[in-house]
Design a protein around this motif. Structure first.
Motif, PDB file in Angstrom:
ATOM      1  N   UNK A  55       1.502   9.199  -4.137  1.00  0.00           N
ATOM      2  CA  UNK A  55       2.255   7.733  -4.542  1.00  0.00           C
ATOM      3  C   UNK A  55       2.034   7.210  -5.294  1.00  0.00           C
ATOM      4  N   UNK A  56       0.416   7.037  -5.457  1.00  0.00           N
ATOM      5  CA  UNK A  56       0.098   5.969  -6.479  1.00  0.00           C
ATOM      6  C   UNK A  56       0.607   6.997  -7.664  1.00  0.00           C
ATOM      7  N   UNK A  57       0.140   8.043  -8.404  1.00  0.00           N
ATOM      8  CA  UNK A  57       0.231   8.866  -9.435  1.00  0.00           C
ATOM      9  C   UNK A  57       1.927   8.467 -10.110  1.00  0.00           C
ATOM     10  N   UNK A  58       2.723   9.069  -8.921  1.00  0.00           N
ATOM     11  CA  UNK A  58       4.548   9.123  -8.853  1.00  0.00           C
ATOM     12  C   UNK A  58       4.749   7.384  -9.828  1.00  0.00           C
ATOM     13  N   UNK A  59       4.029   7.132  -8.850  1.00  0.00           N
ATOM     14  CA  UNK A  59       4.034   4.939  -8.746  1.00  0.00           C
ATOM     15  C   UNK A  59       3.821   4.693 -10.560  1.00  0.00           C
ATOM     16  N   UNK A  60       3.065   4.938 -10.189  1.00  0.00           N
ATOM     17  CA  UNK A  60       1.681   4.554 -11.217  1.00  0.00           C
ATOM     18  C   UNK A  60       2.330   4.851 -12.782  1.00  0.00           C
ATOM     19  N   UNK A 120      -6.355 -10.303   2.514  1.00  0.00           N
ATOM     20  CA  UNK A 120      -5.102 -10.869   2.366  1.00  0.00           C
ATOM     21  C   UNK A 120      -3.865 -10.449   2.175  1.00  0.00           C
ATOM     22  N   UNK A 121      -4.015  -8.806   1.003  1.00  0.00           N
ATOM     23  CA  UNK A 121      -3.411  -8.410   0.963  1.00  0.00           C
ATOM     24  C   UNK A 121      -2.726  -7.472   1.859  1.00  0.00           C
ATOM     25  N   UNK A 122      -3.356  -6.905   2.433  1.00  0.00           N
ATOM     26  CA  UNK A 122      -3.274  -5.883   3.758  1.00  0.00           C
ATOM     27  C   UNK A 122      -2.677  -6.407   4.826  1.00  0.00           C
ATOM     28  N   UNK A 123      -2.638  -7.877   5.170  1.00  0.00           N
ATOM     29  CA  UNK A 123      -1.962  -8.416   5.984  1.00  0.00           C
ATOM     30  C   UNK A 123      -0.655  -9.209   5.667  1.00  0.00           C
ATOM     31  N   UNK A 124      -0.391  -9.071   3.870  1.00  0.00           N
ATOM     32  CA  UNK A 124       0.747  -9.697   3.434  1.00  0.00           C
ATOM     33  C   UNK A 124       1.632  -8.850   3.879  1.00  0.00           C
ATOM     34  N   UNK A 125       1.716  -7.454   4.293  1.00  0.00           N
ATOM     35  CA  UNK A 125       2.975  -6.720   4.585  1.00  0.00           C
ATOM     36  C   UNK A 125       3.483  -6.899   6.384  1.00  0.00           C
ATOM     37  N   UNK A 126       2.734  -7.341   6.957  1.00  0.00           N
ATOM     38  CA  UNK A 126       2.824  -7.865   8.295  1.00  0.00           C
ATOM     39  C   UNK A 126       4.277  -9.020   8.543  1.00  0.00           C
ATOM     40  N   UNK A 151       1.365   5.640  10.988  1.00  0.00           N
ATOM     41  CA  UNK A 151       0.762   6.441   9.359  1.00  0.00           C
ATOM     42  C   UNK A 151       1.592   5.761   8.175  1.00  0.00           C
ATOM     43  N   UNK A 152       2.449   5.780   8.007  1.00  0.00           N
ATOM     44  CA  UNK A 152       3.553   5.146   7.104  1.00  0.00           C
ATOM     45  C   UNK A 152       2.665   3.652   6.488  1.00  0.00           C
ATOM     46  N   UNK A 153       2.738   2.534   7.580  1.00  0.00           N
ATOM     47  CA  UNK A 153       2.626   1.872   6.728  1.00  0.00           C
ATOM     48  C   UNK A 153       1.133   1.902   6.362  1.00  0.00           C
ATOM     49  N   UNK A 154      -0.015   2.342   7.199  1.00  0.00           N
ATOM     50  CA  UNK A 154      -0.728   2.622   6.299  1.00  0.00           C
ATOM     51  C   UNK A 154      -1.242   2.909   5.109  1.00  0.00           C
ATOM     52  N   UNK A 155       0.449   4.166   4.981  1.00  0.00           N
ATOM     53  CA  UNK A 155      -0.244   5.085   3.847  1.00  0.00           C
ATOM     54  C   UNK A 155       0.306   3.350   2.648  1.00  0.00           C
ATOM     55  N   UNK A 156       1.569   2.915   3.199  1.00  0.00           N
ATOM     56  CA  UNK A 156       1.458   2.035   2.694  1.00  0.00           C
ATOM     57  C   UNK A 156       1.215   0.886   2.014  1.00  0.00           C
ATOM     58  N   UNK A 157       0.017   0.178   2.757  1.00  0.00           N
ATOM     59  CA  UNK A 157      -1.383  -0.744   2.428  1.00  0.00           C
ATOM     60  C   UNK A 157      -2.633   0.062   1.761  1.00  0.00           C
TER      61      UNK A 157
END
Lengths: 261, 288
Positions: B82-87, B118-124, B153-159
């Motif tokens: 996902x990082x490669x496709x977005x990046x 902070x960046x991780x918890x910002x998704x909450x 698992x999706x939100x883990x990958x998102x984070x």
């Protein structure tokens, strides 16, 4: 057409990176008592509560002290090592460089376990001292990389001129090299401070019971649920780790400008 | 002592504090946990010194550990993809745009300075039950009850993507900047379409950067401890969580040593394969 698509996706990528963080800052000023949507008004109350929360203040002091000491030790080690690598022909310098950046190549969890078990074996138990040792070792590679890059830019002939005019090596170091080195030292310290201030994984392994740094304090608070105080703390953290380095960079640039005049 | 020998000694004096630290705080401890992994946890709490293969046997045969290792590698792999496709498009845009590159690059560095937790918890705040996403959907009437979007698992990958994307973009950017622009112009003037030029000239030449970014994303992603704890559910544990569990919660240090060594062996062999074919230079370029 294709270019517009690329531009559009780039904007989306930047939004993806910054929107969630912006929401943290936004919610930290939200009067709503649950720290979430809807936005019910503008308020500083969470910052005031933060300032009155003793656990958080203590965590802040711990983090600042730890970051400061880490920066000093790590930068001292890093600058000396970089000087050796950039200024001298050292046999096996490739291998030494790899050794110096090895802490980045080892997963942080593994580094944390190894240090904890080894120091414990030497009867050094979980303590502020262990935290400091840990932070020094994993900030060192970043300091070495940053300082080395800066050192390459300093011209050798200025030092040689000083020496040929009769300065001793020690005089030359303190009067010529060190002032020219100042921006590199400063950059290394900032880098080490920020990484230390932000670290959580290693810190969770090394910290003694009852001692919290700001990130581990946030982590502990998150166990319950997200609260407006966490958002406020997040805003303060962002100010510290983004605002302070930007300010530092501005100061460093002024120093550099003065020197070149 | 002659001047020559003093000259030859100086660099070692400068290097010795740093090298001693690395040796005592990293290399020796790593060797020490190899020894520790053969010790045995006893009921009394003191670990039994000796040469026991029990922990190794447990970790290498128990399906539980194997499944979590595979799950960890899978999460890291998807994250890297996902990082490669977005990046890639973003890196391409920054490298080829005529706008203010310095600002775009500075913005790209900014996340490194913002606390990881902070960046991780910002998704909450975004995806939580009373987060931005649910609030918007409820206020425009699409749903009545908030959706449970977090803790899978999706939100883990998102984070993880959120955390690792800047590494990927920077690495691709560095390799795109290195490409001689004349090559692309030559391809175009010889009749290749822009798309053909990209596929046959630009993309192959930027592969080293893509690989370096990919390696960083994969290794950092697979070693994560915090993201699955904050954004994952109970079944989304990754390998580093097992290590923490063994060392801090169960105080089973020999078992924790084995798990640490398994993790470093798996990730280390990936780094070695990369190093064998591509070398570390590209990686250093991206880091500095």
């Amino acid at each position: 057409m294709g270019w517009h698509l690329i531009r559009f996706s780039t904007i989306l990528v930047y939004l993806f990176m910054f929107l969630p963080v912006a929401v943290v800052v936004l919610l930290s000023f939200n009067a709503n008592q649950f720290g979430s949507f809807p936005i019910t008004g503008f308020s500083f109350r969470w910052f005031i509560e933060l300032a009155e929360n003793e656990a958080i203040i203590r965590a802040f002091k711990t983090s600042l002290l730890l970051g400061f000491l880490t920066a000093i030790i790590s930068t001292t080690l890093g600058v000396l090592a970089s000087l050796a690598l950039v200024r001298y022909k050292v046999p096996g310098s490739n291998f030494i460089s790899t050794l110096l950046i090895a802490p980045i190549l080892v997963p942080e969890v593994v580094l944390a376990v190894a240090l904890l078990l080894f120091l414990n074996f030497l009867s050094v138990h979980k303590s502020f001292f262990m935290l400091l040792m840990g932070h020094v070792i994993f900030t060192l590679p970043f300091v070495v990389l940053v300082v080395q890059a800066r050192l390459m830019g300093i011209r050798r002939d200025v030092e040689e001129a000083a020496m040929s005019l009769g300065a001793t090596p020690i005089q030359t170091f303190f009067q010529i090299t060190l002032p020219l080195l100042a921006p590199a030292v400063f950059a290394g310290m900032l880098f080490a401070f920020t990484i230390s201030f932000d670290d959580i994984t290693g810190t969770l392994f090394w910290k003694p019971g009852g001692v919290e740094t700001v990130p581990t304090q946030i982590f502990a608070m998150l166990r319950n649920s997200i609260s407006p105080e966490i958002n406020a703390l997040g805003s303060v953290m962002i100010f510290f780790t983004v605002g302070v380095p930007l300010l530092g960079a501005a100061i460093a640039r002024r120093i550099a400008n003065k020197q070149s005049q | 002592m002659s001047i020559e020998t003093r000259e030859a000694r100086q660099p070692w004096i400068l290097l010795s504090p740093a090298l001693t630290s690395i040796l005592l705080l990293l290399i020796v401890p790593l060797m020490f946990i190899v020894v520790y992994s053969f010790w045995l946890r006893t009921a009394t709490g003191a670990d039994q010194v000796g040469f026991y293969l029990d922990n190794w046997a447990e970790v290498l045969t128990d399906e539980f550990y194997r499944d979590i290792l595979l799950q960890t590698l899978w999460i890291a792999l998807v994250t890297t993809g996902v990082c490669a496709l977005m990046g890639y498009p973003a890196a391409y845009f920054i490298a080829r745009s005529k706008g203010n590159k310095a600002i775009m690059l500075l913005l790209l560095m900014l996340p490194f300075w913002i606390s990881y937790i902070i960046r991780t918890m910002s998704w909450i705040n975004i995806l939580g039950v009373s987060g931005a996403f649910n609030s918007v959907l409820i206020s425009i009437g699409i749903i009545d009850e908030p959706l449970q979007l977090l803790y899978n698992q999706v939100t883990v990958i998102l984070g993880l993507v959120h955390f690792l994307l800047p590494f990927m973009i920077l690495n691709i950017y560095v390799s795109l900047e290195d490409i001689d622009i004349n090559l692309e112009d030559a391809a175009c003037s010889l009749g290749a379409s822009r798309w053909q030029t990209f596929l046959e000239v630009t993309l192959p030449l930027s592969l080293p950067g893509l690989a370096a970014g990919g390696l960083l994303c994969f290794v950092l992603g697979a070693g994560t401890y915090i993201t699955p704890v904050i954004l994952g559910g109970p079944r989304d544990a990754m390998f580093a969580n097992l290590v923490f569990e063994a060392i801090i919660t169960q105080l089973d240090w020999p078992l924790g040593s084995v798990l640490s060594l398994v993790l470093i062996a798996v990730l280390g062999s990936i780094v070695l394969v990369y190093n064998r074919f591509l070398g570390m230079r590209q990686l250093m370029k991206g880091l500095a």
